[in-house]
Write an enzyme that holds these catalytic residues in place. Sequence first.
Site, mmCIF file in Angstrom:
data_model
loop_
_atom_site.group_PDB
_atom_site.id
_atom_site.type_symbol
_atom_site.label_atom_id
_atom_site.label_comp_id
_atom_site.label_asym_id
_atom_site.label_seq_id
_atom_site.Cartn_x
_atom_site.Cartn_y
_atom_site.Cartn_z
ATOM 1 N N GLU A 155 -6.917 7.813 7.309
ATOM 2 C CA GLU A 155 -5.555 8.476 7.841
ATOM 3 C C GLU A 155 -5.187 9.426 6.813
ATOM 4 O OE1 GLU A 155 -3.035 6.835 10.830
ATOM 5 O OE2 GLU A 155 -1.459 7.625 9.558
ATOM 6 N N CYS A 162 0.554 11.119 9.069
ATOM 7 C CA CYS A 162 1.786 10.694 10.252
ATOM 8 C C CYS A 162 3.084 10.466 9.552
ATOM 9 C CB CYS A 162 1.220 9.252 10.466
ATOM 10 S SG CYS A 162 2.450 8.728 11.798
ATOM 11 N N ARG A 205 -5.436 5.638 0.618
ATOM 12 C CA ARG A 205 -4.588 4.648 0.748
ATOM 13 C C ARG A 205 -4.798 3.893 -0.469
ATOM 14 N NH1 ARG A 205 -2.472 3.887 6.227
ATOM 15 N NH2 ARG A 205 -1.734 5.843 6.872
ATOM 16 N N ARG A 256 3.989 -7.118 12.644
ATOM 17 C CA ARG A 256 2.687 -6.371 13.446
ATOM 18 C C ARG A 256 1.826 -7.797 13.358
ATOM 19 N NH1 ARG A 256 1.414 -0.687 10.613
ATOM 20 N NH2 ARG A 256 -0.398 -1.996 9.582
ATOM 21 N N ARG A 274 0.907 -1.188 -0.001
ATOM 22 C CA ARG A 274 -0.095 -0.099 -0.039
ATOM 23 C C ARG A 274 0.908 1.425 0.072
ATOM 24 N NH1 ARG A 274 1.847 3.383 4.168
ATOM 25 N NH2 ARG A 274 1.311 2.645 6.248
ATOM 26 N N THR A 286 5.479 9.140 9.993
ATOM 27 C CA THR A 286 6.065 7.739 10.167
ATOM 28 C C THR A 286 5.803 7.198 8.777
ATOM 29 O OG1 THR A 286 4.196 6.722 10.838
ATOM 30 C CG2 THR A 286 5.730 7.323 12.385
ATOM 31 N N ARG A 292 4.227 0.637 2.464
ATOM 32 C CA ARG A 292 4.293 -0.625 3.221
ATOM 33 C C ARG A 292 4.079 -1.902 2.491
ATOM 34 N NH1 ARG A 292 2.920 -3.557 7.620
ATOM 35 N NH2 ARG A 292 0.765 -3.814 7.125
ATOM 36 N N GLU A 295 -1.782 -2.092 12.380
ATOM 37 C CA GLU A 295 -1.263 -1.284 13.496
ATOM 38 C C GLU A 295 -1.410 -1.501 14.984
ATOM 39 O OE1 GLU A 295 1.374 1.078 12.493
ATOM 40 O OE2 GLU A 295 1.589 1.717 14.311
HETATM 41 C C1 CIR Z 1 1.824 7.271 17.570
HETATM 42 O O1 CIR Z 1 2.333 8.084 17.733
HETATM 43 O O2 CIR Z 1 2.004 6.069 18.173
HETATM 44 C C2 CIR Z 1 0.474 6.867 16.760
HETATM 45 N N1 CIR Z 1 0.290 8.366 16.410
HETATM 46 C C3 CIR Z 1 0.717 6.111 15.418
HETATM 47 C C4 CIR Z 1 2.396 6.137 15.008
HETATM 48 C C5 CIR Z 1 2.237 5.151 13.793
HETATM 49 N N2 CIR Z 1 1.740 5.618 12.638
HETATM 50 C C6 CIR Z 1 0.792 5.100 11.908
HETATM 51 O O3 CIR Z 1 -0.179 4.258 12.333
HETATM 52 N N3 CIR Z 1 0.549 5.858 10.886
#
Ligand code: CIR
Length: 340
Positions: free
Chosen positions: A209, A255, A213, A293, A110, A257, A264, A298
């Site tokens: 999010e 995010c 996606r 995971r 994705r 990340t 991913r 997540e």
């Molecule tokens: C955290 O700070 O743990 C959450 N905001 C999630 C971080 C991981 N990122 C995500 O799922 N896109």
Amino acid sequence: MVFPKFHPDSCALIKQYLTPALFGQLAPLETRTGFTLGAAIQSGIKNPDSHIGIYAGDAQSYNLFSPILDPIIHAYHAVEETFEHKPGLDQILLAPLDPDKAFILSARVRVARNLKGFSFPCHITHQNRSQVESLVSEAVQSLPRDLKGGYLPFKGLAPSQIQDLLARKLAFPKGDRFQDAAGINRDFPDSRGIFASNDKKFMIWVNEEDHLRIISMESSSDICGVFNRLRLGLDHLSHRLEFAFDKKYGFLTSCPTNIGTAMRAGVHIRLRKLEKNHKLLKSLVNRYQLQIRGTGGEKTSIDKGIFDISNKQRLGISETRIIKNLHTGVAAIIEAEKNL
Ligand code: CIR
């Protein structure tokens, strides 16, 4: 403006890197759409178990709040301080990973994308979110024959219908408490929906999010075929939609990340022996820059010896290299499982 109170137990990167001086410098600033540092760190303040604890409200957030985001990105992605996105979406052909279908149940790739000119989901207005939905549902009509399908909006569906779609993986649920605190769940399920190709191997989640996606998946170990299908879909969509992108940060996502490739790529794999030898599995996963995971996504747990193994690196590495590394790492994991 008062310096935020993080939970004493919080190990979030935002807590580690946000000094009073940095807060004093950044807290009075606003992006052109009115996004502030105060809004960006709500999730980290409300969720002591946050790993990073900060979201971007729009593309400009990455530049305006770079004094706090850059060190967090540097730490999370384990990249050089002078990090830069590395593009490279080439067609791939690699040897089959699990030809006997003994271990791998499915493969999935994705990418996250946001539309240029619109705030990201934690900050978008109701009206703009609806515009994003219209733009995406029009763009998917131009997908090539193999990817043709239909867009299903969630609005107006009964909760039982959403439950049924969730069970068939044709819907996504309202976001978790991290996304909730960031404001991403506002107005759910309005302007949310899923495009699915007729064979259900290519999907687009709209306004989760991120605005999009884009997902390619199938019940096989053919990670290259899955990746090449994603490339095809992305190529067509990028003629219709302009994505938020920056030379340094790559594709800009809610995010931090996910920035860079925003990709991913992973497999669901049954590892009955390595499940009992966690130390070995962990060392293999670390050696090949992968992450484990639960199969529910997540922050979910491992169920019945089935692991979700995917790339850890997304920034400073090309999409093609991510797939090649995943292929090498999963092949090594299968070899170790066979030898146990
Ligand atoms: C955290 O700070 O743990 C959450 N905001 C999630 C971080 C991981 N990122 C995500 O799922 N896109």
